[in-house]
Design a protein around this motif. Structure first.
Motif, short mmCIF file in Angstrom:
data_model
loop_
_atom_site.label_atom_id
_atom_site.label_comp_id
_atom_site.label_asym_id
_atom_site.label_seq_id
_atom_site.Cartn_x
_atom_site.Cartn_y
_atom_site.Cartn_z
N CYS A 162 0.81 -1.23 0.00
CA CYS A 162 0.00 0.00 0.00
C CYS A 162 0.83 1.28 0.00
O CYS A 162 0.30 2.36 -0.20
CB CYS A 162 -0.96 0.00 1.19
N GLY A 163 2.14 1.18 0.25
CA GLY A 163 3.01 2.35 0.22
C GLY A 163 3.07 3.13 1.52
O GLY A 163 3.70 4.19 1.58
N THR A 164 2.44 2.63 2.57
CA THR A 164 2.47 3.32 3.86
C THR A 164 3.89 3.36 4.41
O THR A 164 4.60 2.36 4.36
CB THR A 164 1.55 2.59 4.88
N ARG A 165 4.30 4.52 4.92
CA ARG A 165 5.61 4.66 5.57
C ARG A 165 5.51 3.97 6.92
O ARG A 165 4.59 4.18 7.69
CB ARG A 165 5.96 6.13 5.74
N LEU A 166 6.48 3.09 7.21
CA LEU A 166 6.47 2.29 8.43
C LEU A 166 7.65 2.64 9.32
O LEU A 166 8.73 2.94 8.82
CB LEU A 166 6.58 0.79 8.08
N SER A 167 7.45 2.56 10.61
CA SER A 167 8.59 2.58 11.52
C SER A 167 9.12 1.15 11.58
O SER A 167 8.42 0.21 11.19
CB SER A 167 8.17 3.05 12.92
N PHE A 168 10.32 1.00 12.09
CA PHE A 168 10.90 -0.34 12.16
C PHE A 168 10.03 -1.27 13.00
O PHE A 168 9.83 -2.43 12.66
CB PHE A 168 12.33 -0.28 12.71
N SER A 205 8.63 -5.93 2.93
CA SER A 205 8.15 -5.25 4.12
C SER A 205 6.67 -4.96 3.92
O SER A 205 6.24 -4.61 2.82
CB SER A 205 8.88 -3.93 4.32
N THR A 206 5.90 -5.08 4.98
CA THR A 206 4.47 -4.82 4.87
C THR A 206 3.92 -4.27 6.17
O THR A 206 4.52 -4.45 7.23
CB THR A 206 3.70 -6.11 4.46
N CYS A 207 2.79 -3.61 6.07
CA CYS A 207 2.10 -3.13 7.27
C CYS A 207 1.21 -4.28 7.78
O CYS A 207 0.95 -5.25 7.06
CB CYS A 207 1.26 -1.90 6.96
N PHE A 257 6.23 0.04 -10.56
CA PHE A 257 5.33 0.76 -9.68
C PHE A 257 3.93 0.73 -10.28
O PHE A 257 3.73 1.15 -11.41
CB PHE A 257 5.77 2.21 -9.48
N ASP A 258 2.98 0.23 -9.52
CA ASP A 258 1.57 0.23 -9.92
C ASP A 258 0.88 1.27 -9.04
O ASP A 258 0.72 1.05 -7.85
CB ASP A 258 0.92 -1.13 -9.69
N ALA A 259 0.54 2.41 -9.59
CA ALA A 259 -0.05 3.45 -8.77
C ALA A 259 -1.55 3.49 -8.90
O ALA A 259 -2.19 3.10 -9.76
CB ALA A 259 0.52 4.81 -9.13
#
Length: 189
Positions: free
Chosen positions: A97-103, A127-129, A187-189
């Motif tokens: 989904c492109g969400t910025r994640l913390s470690f 990496s995923t949320c 990239f699929d936007a």
């Protein structure tokens, strides 16, 4: 002031690892430096001479080649697949989904689930949320109707060294980028 890490190369010019300034100074004083390649000098200040009152200093290069048995890159070493290295490779983003994640928020997601024969390998993990990981569950992205923002890849040592140093100097970055393969991200936007 924080002193940046020094890029250590083997005598043939291939990257080996990052070293701190103390190790670099030791390499200089034990005459193990074969040549220097950086455009930036790091000036280290010492104490003052009791006789002259002049302060000593040493300038070390940001990129040093050493005469020793360092040959990591020549063996095509692939960095170990750890949570931290995966976080660095994927730029701290959920690759669904492109969400910025913390470690601490990042989860490891197997594209082809391990229950279906998927390996725990660089080319099968992203990496995923938590939300995307839960939604995808034990399915392939196609079965879940999800697409990846970028394809996973196995980083070589030059890429790993770029990712592993948050305070990389411009000359070090340019040197390592010449050794990293050119990749096309999807990239699929």
């Amino acid at each position: 002031m924080t002193i940046p890490r020094i890029l250590k190369l083997d005598a043939g010019g291939l990257p080996v690892e990052w070293v701190d300034w103390r190790e670099a100074v030791s390499l200089y004083f034990t005459d193990k430096i074969a040549w220097e390649a950086g455009s930036e000098k790091i000036r280290l200040r010492g104490g003052r001479s009791r006789d002259t009152g002049i302060r000593s200093f040493l300038e070390i290069d940001s990129i040093i080649a050493v005469r020793d048995r360092s040959h990591r890159f020549a063996r095509n070493l692939v960095p170990a697949l750890t949570r931290r290295e995966l976080f660095h490779r994927d730029g701290g983003l959920c690759l669904y989904c492109g969400t910025r994640l913390s470690f601490s928020q990042m989860q490891i997601e197997h594209i082809m689930p391990r229950s279906k024969g998927g390996e725990h390998a660089w080319t099968n993990v992203v990496s995923t949320c938590e939300g995307c990981n839960r939604f995808k569950d034990d399915r392939t992205p196609e079965q879940a109707g999800m697409s990846l923002l970028a394809l996973p890849y196995e980083p070589n040592l030059a890429e790993w060294l770029i990712l592993a140093n948050r305070r990389i100097l411009a000359d070090q970055q340019a040197f390592l980028e010449r050794l990293a393969p050119k990749r096309k991200a999807r990239f699929d936007a």
